[in-house]
Scaffold this motif. Structure first.
Motif, mmCIF file in Angstrom:
data_model
loop_
_atom_site.group_PDB
_atom_site.id
_atom_site.type_symbol
_atom_site.label_atom_id
_atom_site.label_comp_id
_atom_site.label_asym_id
_atom_site.label_seq_id
_atom_site.Cartn_x
_atom_site.Cartn_y
_atom_site.Cartn_z
ATOM 1 N N LEU A 66 0.820 -1.210 0.000
ATOM 2 C CA LEU A 66 0.000 0.000 0.000
ATOM 3 C C LEU A 66 0.858 1.266 0.000
ATOM 4 O O LEU A 66 1.946 1.260 0.579
ATOM 5 N N PRO A 67 0.370 2.363 -0.622
ATOM 6 C CA PRO A 67 -0.833 2.420 -1.456
ATOM 7 C C PRO A 67 -0.589 1.670 -2.758
ATOM 8 O O PRO A 67 0.524 1.687 -3.287
ATOM 9 N N CYS A 68 -1.629 1.037 -3.262
ATOM 10 C CA CYS A 68 -1.480 0.128 -4.397
ATOM 11 C C CYS A 68 -2.429 0.526 -5.516
ATOM 12 O O CYS A 68 -3.581 0.881 -5.271
ATOM 13 N N GLY A 69 -1.967 0.463 -6.736
ATOM 14 C CA GLY A 69 -2.811 0.734 -7.886
ATOM 15 C C GLY A 69 -3.707 -0.451 -8.209
ATOM 16 O O GLY A 69 -3.771 -1.429 -7.466
ATOM 17 N N PHE A 70 -4.392 -0.380 -9.349
ATOM 18 C CA PHE A 70 -5.354 -1.424 -9.702
ATOM 19 C C PHE A 70 -5.366 -1.622 -11.215
ATOM 20 O O PHE A 70 -5.265 -0.677 -11.987
ATOM 21 N N GLY A 71 -5.558 -2.886 -11.616
ATOM 22 C CA GLY A 71 -5.681 -3.227 -13.031
ATOM 23 C C GLY A 71 -4.337 -3.446 -13.686
ATOM 24 O O GLY A 71 -3.324 -2.856 -13.284
ATOM 25 N N THR A 72 -4.322 -4.287 -14.707
ATOM 26 C CA THR A 72 -3.060 -4.626 -15.374
ATOM 27 C C THR A 72 -3.081 -4.336 -16.871
ATOM 28 O O THR A 72 -2.124 -3.810 -17.416
ATOM 29 N N ASP A 73 -4.151 -4.661 -17.571
ATOM 30 C CA ASP A 73 -4.226 -4.439 -19.020
ATOM 31 C C ASP A 73 -4.503 -2.975 -19.344
ATOM 32 O O ASP A 73 -5.383 -2.356 -18.728
ATOM 33 N N TYR A 74 -3.817 -2.443 -20.337
ATOM 34 C CA TYR A 74 -4.044 -1.050 -20.726
ATOM 35 C C TYR A 74 -3.835 -0.873 -22.229
ATOM 36 O O TYR A 74 -3.228 -1.711 -22.905
ATOM 37 N N ALA A 137 -3.584 -8.268 -23.298
ATOM 38 C CA ALA A 137 -2.338 -8.711 -22.670
ATOM 39 C C ALA A 137 -2.506 -9.944 -21.789
ATOM 40 O O ALA A 137 -1.862 -10.975 -22.018
ATOM 41 N N ILE A 138 -3.353 -9.875 -20.777
ATOM 42 C CA ILE A 138 -3.472 -10.997 -19.837
ATOM 43 C C ILE A 138 -4.270 -12.151 -20.435
ATOM 44 O O ILE A 138 -3.815 -13.298 -20.458
ATOM 45 N N VAL A 167 -10.863 -15.211 -20.768
ATOM 46 C CA VAL A 167 -9.857 -16.021 -21.452
ATOM 47 C C VAL A 167 -10.523 -16.926 -22.489
ATOM 48 O O VAL A 167 -9.984 -17.164 -23.568
ATOM 49 N N GLY A 168 -11.725 -17.397 -22.167
ATOM 50 C CA GLY A 168 -12.420 -18.324 -23.045
ATOM 51 C C GLY A 168 -12.676 -17.778 -24.431
ATOM 52 O O GLY A 168 -12.567 -18.503 -25.424
ATOM 53 N N ASN A 259 0.522 -21.033 -17.938
ATOM 54 C CA ASN A 259 1.042 -19.822 -17.294
ATOM 55 C C ASN A 259 1.298 -18.770 -18.361
ATOM 56 O O ASN A 259 2.217 -18.898 -19.162
ATOM 57 N N GLY A 260 0.461 -17.729 -18.366
ATOM 58 C CA GLY A 260 0.608 -16.690 -19.370
ATOM 59 C C GLY A 260 1.948 -15.993 -19.329
ATOM 60 O O GLY A 260 2.380 -15.412 -20.332
ATOM 61 N N ALA A 261 2.632 -16.034 -18.167
ATOM 62 C CA ALA A 261 3.937 -15.389 -18.063
ATOM 63 C C ALA A 261 4.964 -16.035 -18.985
ATOM 64 O O ALA A 261 5.990 -15.424 -19.313
#
Length: 313
Positions: A66-74, A137-138, A167-168, A259-261
């Motif tokens: 914290l403080p932490c952001g949110f969301g990964t795809d952009y 992305a994800i 994902v589907g 694993n998407g990574a």
């Protein structure tokens, strides 16, 4: 014109559910050497976003504090480049992932980084709008990883559990493009959406094995479980060998989890090009303005939405 010094970012001051999300005024970040700044126009939501920020212990496993952001795809437009950057220029349209900080007016990512380490950026192809690019992305990486495990092709019949989810929608179409027949599990209300993606719908829940046998008397040859473990159990009962079954949300002895990574940038770029060419479409279930971030996360977290949920910035 003088550059604005403050911007908006969705953040947590304490970990928890959608009710803990707030929009804060934060300093506009600056792109240092080897980095680019992106003016974000759209962000895509994924189950991992709210899962990994649900409590402090889970967040710590992902290196979040914290403080932490949110969301990964952009998705957005490059508006500043740091020293030494050669792959991107101001004005380039880009998309990618930045772990738990994508829902913000501006983000800074490494020119050659990874989603969890510095963030990544890829060029957005012409013909792909920002809302769609912000979903790739994800979910795209995860679907590509799942396909790499089971390697479907002509002659295969693939059972995909959770076929209408984020994902589907990618996994169904990629399997179809590989030449496989696809049976997709979902609710009765999702049947038409699954057909539109190229899958033959089958209801999930008790009796799944019997319903699949009735639909495919000759049997299935591979399976992906994109929700839990029910599809794995059904696939095993239907005689699918463990090496042709994969999961994304569960660890099961004998089953290789996707694993998407491990997915290469080239695989994600290929998915974006398929979208640009009209060979793969991404259903957007609903788009929300950033001011409605809590409602957007609540909808996505229900796990019954057909397609992707996006945020406009």
């Amino acid at each position: 014109m003088r550059e604005a010094s403050m911007s908006r970012a969705v953040q947590f001051e304490s970990f928890g559910g959608p009710e803990a999300l707030i929009i804060r005024e934060v300093p506009v970040p600056q792109a240092g050497a080897g980095r680019i700044r992106v003016r974000v126009t759209a962000a895509g939501l994924n189950p991992m976003d709210w899962f990994m920020t649900s409590d402090a212990e889970t967040a710590a496993r992902f290196g979040l504090s914290l403080p932490c952001g949110f969301g990964t795809d952009y998705a957005g437009v490059v508006d500043q480049v740091g020293d030494g950057v050669s792959e991107f220029a101001v004005g380039d349209r880009v998309f990618g992932g930045a772990l738990s900080r994508a829902v913000a007016d501006y983000i800074v990512v490494d020119e050659a980084g990874a989603i969890a380490h510095g963030g990544e950026a890829l060029h957005t192809p012409d013909g792909v709008d920002d809302r769609t690019a912000a979903t790739l992305a994800i979910a795209g990486r995860t679907a590509a990883a799942a396909l790499a495990v089971i390697n479907p092709g002509p002659g295969d019949t693939v059972l995909i559990g959770g076929a209408g989810g984020g994902v589907g929608v990618f996994a169904v179409q990629l399997a179809r493009l590989a030449g496989a027949r696809v049976i997709g599990t979902g609710s009765a209300s999702s049947a038409d959406a699954l057909r539109a993606l190229g899958a033959e719908p089958v209801a999930y829940g008790d009796g799944l094995v019997d319903r699949v046998r009735a639909l495919v008397p000759q049997g299935i040859t591979a399976a992906m479980d994109l929700h839990g473990t029910d599809t794995v159990q059904a696939a095993r009962e239907l005689g699918v060998p463990d090496e042709r079954i994969t999961t994304i949300a569960a660890q099961i002895d004998g089953i290789t989890a996707a694993n998407g990574a491990n997915t290469t940038r080239a695989a994600v770029e290929e998915i974006a090009e398929l979208v640009a060419a009209g060979q793969l479409r991404v259903p957007i279930a609903k788009s929300f303005p950033v001011e409605q971030i809590r409602a957007a996360v609540e909808l996505q977290a229900e796990r019954h939405v057909a397609g992707k949920v996006t945020i406009d910035l």
